[in-house]
Design a protein around this motif. Structure first.
Motif, mmCIF file in Angstrom:
data_model
loop_
_atom_site.group_PDB
_atom_site.id
_atom_site.type_symbol
_atom_site.label_atom_id
_atom_site.label_comp_id
_atom_site.label_asym_id
_atom_site.label_seq_id
_atom_site.Cartn_x
_atom_site.Cartn_y
_atom_site.Cartn_z
ATOM 1 N N THR A 108 0.827 -1.223 0.000
ATOM 2 C CA THR A 108 0.000 0.000 0.000
ATOM 3 C C THR A 108 0.854 1.264 0.000
ATOM 4 O O THR A 108 1.951 1.287 0.555
ATOM 5 C CB THR A 108 -0.964 0.005 1.206
ATOM 6 N N CYS A 109 0.293 2.300 -0.624
ATOM 7 C CA CYS A 109 0.955 3.607 -0.604
ATOM 8 C C CYS A 109 0.412 4.458 0.545
ATOM 9 O O CYS A 109 0.771 5.631 0.662
ATOM 10 C CB CYS A 109 0.763 4.310 -1.942
ATOM 11 N N THR A 110 -0.461 3.881 1.366
ATOM 12 C CA THR A 110 -0.957 4.622 2.545
ATOM 13 C C THR A 110 -0.656 3.815 3.821
ATOM 14 O O THR A 110 -1.590 3.478 4.570
ATOM 15 C CB THR A 110 -2.474 4.888 2.427
ATOM 16 N N SER A 160 6.244 8.197 -3.565
ATOM 17 C CA SER A 160 6.323 9.654 -3.446
ATOM 18 C C SER A 160 5.153 10.277 -2.692
ATOM 19 O O SER A 160 5.336 11.252 -1.964
ATOM 20 C CB SER A 160 6.476 10.284 -4.828
ATOM 21 N N SER A 161 3.938 9.741 -2.828
ATOM 22 C CA SER A 161 2.811 10.339 -2.095
ATOM 23 C C SER A 161 2.901 10.013 -0.604
ATOM 24 O O SER A 161 2.537 10.829 0.248
ATOM 25 C CB SER A 161 1.464 9.846 -2.653
ATOM 26 N N ALA A 162 3.405 8.816 -0.311
ATOM 27 C CA ALA A 162 3.569 8.421 1.097
ATOM 28 C C ALA A 162 4.653 9.276 1.751
ATOM 29 O O ALA A 162 4.525 9.708 2.906
ATOM 30 C CB ALA A 162 3.914 6.942 1.195
ATOM 31 N N GLY A 170 -8.976 6.030 -5.904
ATOM 32 C CA GLY A 170 -8.104 5.403 -4.897
ATOM 33 C C GLY A 170 -6.633 5.583 -5.175
ATOM 34 O O GLY A 170 -5.844 4.672 -4.990
ATOM 35 N N CYS A 171 -6.272 6.770 -5.626
ATOM 36 C CA CYS A 171 -4.859 7.122 -5.805
ATOM 37 C C CYS A 171 -4.615 8.410 -5.037
ATOM 38 O O CYS A 171 -5.075 9.449 -5.482
ATOM 39 C CB CYS A 171 -4.527 7.315 -7.278
ATOM 40 N N PRO A 172 -3.902 8.364 -3.900
ATOM 41 C CA PRO A 172 -3.458 7.204 -3.138
ATOM 42 C C PRO A 172 -4.644 6.354 -2.627
ATOM 43 O O PRO A 172 -5.801 6.795 -2.663
ATOM 44 C CB PRO A 172 -2.703 7.833 -1.965
ATOM 45 N N THR A 211 -2.813 -2.969 -5.091
ATOM 46 C CA THR A 211 -2.324 -2.455 -6.378
ATOM 47 C C THR A 211 -3.010 -1.139 -6.704
ATOM 48 O O THR A 211 -3.719 -0.596 -5.859
ATOM 49 C CB THR A 211 -2.552 -3.508 -7.480
ATOM 50 N N CYS A 212 -2.803 -0.628 -7.897
ATOM 51 C CA CYS A 212 -3.506 0.594 -8.306
ATOM 52 C C CYS A 212 -3.562 0.705 -9.818
ATOM 53 O O CYS A 212 -2.998 -0.109 -10.535
ATOM 54 C CB CYS A 212 -2.845 1.828 -7.709
ATOM 55 N N MET A 213 -4.255 1.755 -10.297
ATOM 56 C CA MET A 213 -4.466 1.946 -11.733
ATOM 57 C C MET A 213 -3.178 2.276 -12.471
ATOM 58 O O MET A 213 -3.119 2.173 -13.688
ATOM 59 C CB MET A 213 -5.519 3.052 -11.973
ATOM 60 N N GLY A 218 -5.072 13.913 -8.845
ATOM 61 C CA GLY A 218 -4.096 14.658 -9.641
ATOM 62 C C GLY A 218 -2.883 13.805 -9.970
ATOM 63 O O GLY A 218 -2.261 13.957 -11.017
ATOM 64 N N LYS A 219 -2.552 12.874 -9.078
ATOM 65 C CA LYS A 219 -1.395 12.004 -9.347
ATOM 66 C C LYS A 219 -1.726 11.035 -10.478
ATOM 67 O O LYS A 219 -0.923 10.825 -11.388
ATOM 68 C CB LYS A 219 -1.000 11.222 -8.087
ATOM 69 N N ALA A 220 -2.909 10.436 -10.435
ATOM 70 C CA ALA A 220 -3.300 9.524 -11.515
ATOM 71 C C ALA A 220 -3.380 10.286 -12.831
ATOM 72 O O ALA A 220 -2.969 9.773 -13.879
ATOM 73 C CB ALA A 220 -4.630 8.861 -11.181
HETATM 74 FE FE1 F3S Z 1 -0.586 4.931 -4.731
HETATM 75 FE FE2 F3S Z 1 -0.565 4.021 -7.175
HETATM 76 FE FE3 F3S Z 1 -1.377 6.444 -6.736
HETATM 77 S S1 F3S Z 1 1.004 3.727 -5.678
HETATM 78 S S2 F3S Z 1 -0.250 7.101 -4.951
HETATM 79 S S3 F3S Z 1 -2.357 4.588 -5.974
HETATM 80 S S4 F3S Z 1 -0.075 5.788 -8.405
#
Ligand code: F3S
Length: 391
Positions: free
Chosen positions: A115-117, A137-139, A289-291, A344-346, A363-365
């Motif tokens: 997880t990134c959180t 980077s977001s974490a 869901g990003c993060p 995982t993520c998109m 904004g990150k996605a």
């Molecule tokens: Fe997490 Fe993937 Fe976004 S790692 S911050 S969901 S690009």
């Protein structure tokens, strides 16, 4: 760089080649960035997990390492849901390789929650002033800015090296002088929700790797700060920001406003949102869901979907920790036909690469999906995302 006698021994290979390789990475970074010594870290978060991003070379590198990590360590999102990967169009070969990567990390004693959180996990303690070695980077941005802990933006290998040694090189954001803001960003109109992601997308491009100090008329929530930091870290390379009268370090340190000053205009934020209706005609997937979503974000999604059936693909990403802790919320969301996906993520999964266009509220996605997945990407707030999924 000063090394203790035990660190010297490690560097000379007296504790085996894995630790030797690990400390070599830390010392090389310390020498480049002028660190005087290594410092202990409380925990690490390690990127370089998805088979999509590290491939066979990465798998081989991790598999060759021996021993156990010295501090609690956790992984960044992998390339698929580690349990329900069949549910997301993942090919067998990819899945087998991904599981091998996870097993290789597990052998080193690393927690294989991906997880990134990690700051949402009950047993992964992070507090103000803690020294960490995190790599997503977001974490990193959240740890530094919202929690007030201290970490550089580690690469996957250097975070893993820090995990094995239990230390990192003492430079950059570990030191007070690098945490002082150097650009003032003023937003003198109210914003909320995904506006913070849009603002981060704009600001990251302006400030690059600077340390912005924001002044807002609104009071952002932690989820909004998460979105702001994630986007700035993606469109720029911001690893630390402050918000006057909001983030703890800004309150404690009472920073003076930097001379360099930027005013954000309301129209700049509006321009990030989808406006051309023709773009929506080819929209075929919505991802949120990003993060990774917090409990509160999952709860809001569940409320918005209550009693409804989606007409387009809607994939929602969260940590396995949140999914396991609140199964009723996951159940409620999935009743609508939406998928809740963990681990995982998109961006780091190949699962959404075949779609034509995606709507995101992050904004990150927005910054990463077009380049890393080859999918046309549009930005909407969470209400718009759900509305589109129901159309
Ligand atoms: Fe997490 Fe993937 Fe976004 S790692 S911050 S969901 S690009």
């Amino acid at each position: 760089m000063y090394l203790t006698s035990s660190e010297e021994k490690m560097l000379n290979g007296e504790n085996g080649t894995t630790l030797q390789k690990a400390i070599e990475i830390l010392v090389a970074l310390g020498d480049i960035y002028g660190a005087e010594s290594l410092i202990p870290v409380k925990n690490t978060q390690i990127a370089g997990v998805s088979y999509k991003t590290i491939g066979d070379a990465g798998l081989e590198w991790i598999s060759d390492l021996k021993g156990k990590v010295k501090v609690p360590s956790i992984l960044n999102p992998a390339g698929m849901d580690l349990i329900n990967w069949q549910n997301m169009n993942i090919e067998d070969n990819f899945a087998q390789k991904q599981l091998e990567i996870i097993r290789a990390y597990e052998k080193l004693g690393i927690c294989t929650q991906c997880t990134c959180t990690p700051y949402y996990l009950d047993n992964f303690d992070v507090k103000y002033g803690d020294h960490l070695a995190w790599s997503e980077s977001s974490a990193v941005s959240y740890a530094n800015s919202v929690i007030g802990a201290r970490t550089n933006r580690e690469g996957g290998p250097s975070a893993l090296a820090a995990a094995l040694v239990g230390k990192t090189a003492n430079y950059g954001y570990h030191l007070d002088e690098y945490r002082v803001p150097n650009i003032h960003i003023n937003v003198d109109f109210p914003i909320n929700g995904s506006d913070y992601g849009a603002l981060g997308y704009i600001t990251g491009k302006i400030v690059g790797s600077g340390v912005p100090l924001f002044t807002f008329v609104s009071h952002p929530s932690n989820a909004e700060l998460k979105a702001l930091g994630a986007a700035m870290a993606a469109s720029g390379a911001v690893a630390l920001y402050h918000v006057q009268n909001v983030t703890m370090e800004a309150i404690k340190s009472q920073f003076t406003l930097p001379e360099e000053h930027i005013n954000i205009e309301q129209q700049q934020i509006k321009d990030i949102y989808i406006s051309e209706t023709e773009k929506l005609e080819i929209l075929d997937i919505i991802t949120i869901g990003c993060p990774h979503c917090s409990f509160e974000e999952m709860q809001l999604i569940s409320t918005l979907l209550h009693g409804k059936q989606i007409k387009k693909e809607l994939w929602i990403y969260t940590s396995r920790h949140i999914a396991n802790k609140y199964p009723h919320i996951i159940h409620d969301i999935e009743k609508s036909g939406a998928k809740v996906i963990c681990d995982t993520c998109m961006v780091v999964s190949p699962a959404t690469d075949g779609y034509n266009s995606m709507m995101v509220n992050s904004g990150k996605a927005l910054a990463y999906v077009p380049g890393m997945c080859g999918v046309r990407t549009m930005f909407g707030n969470i209400y718009k995302c759900i509305e589109e999924a129901l159309k």
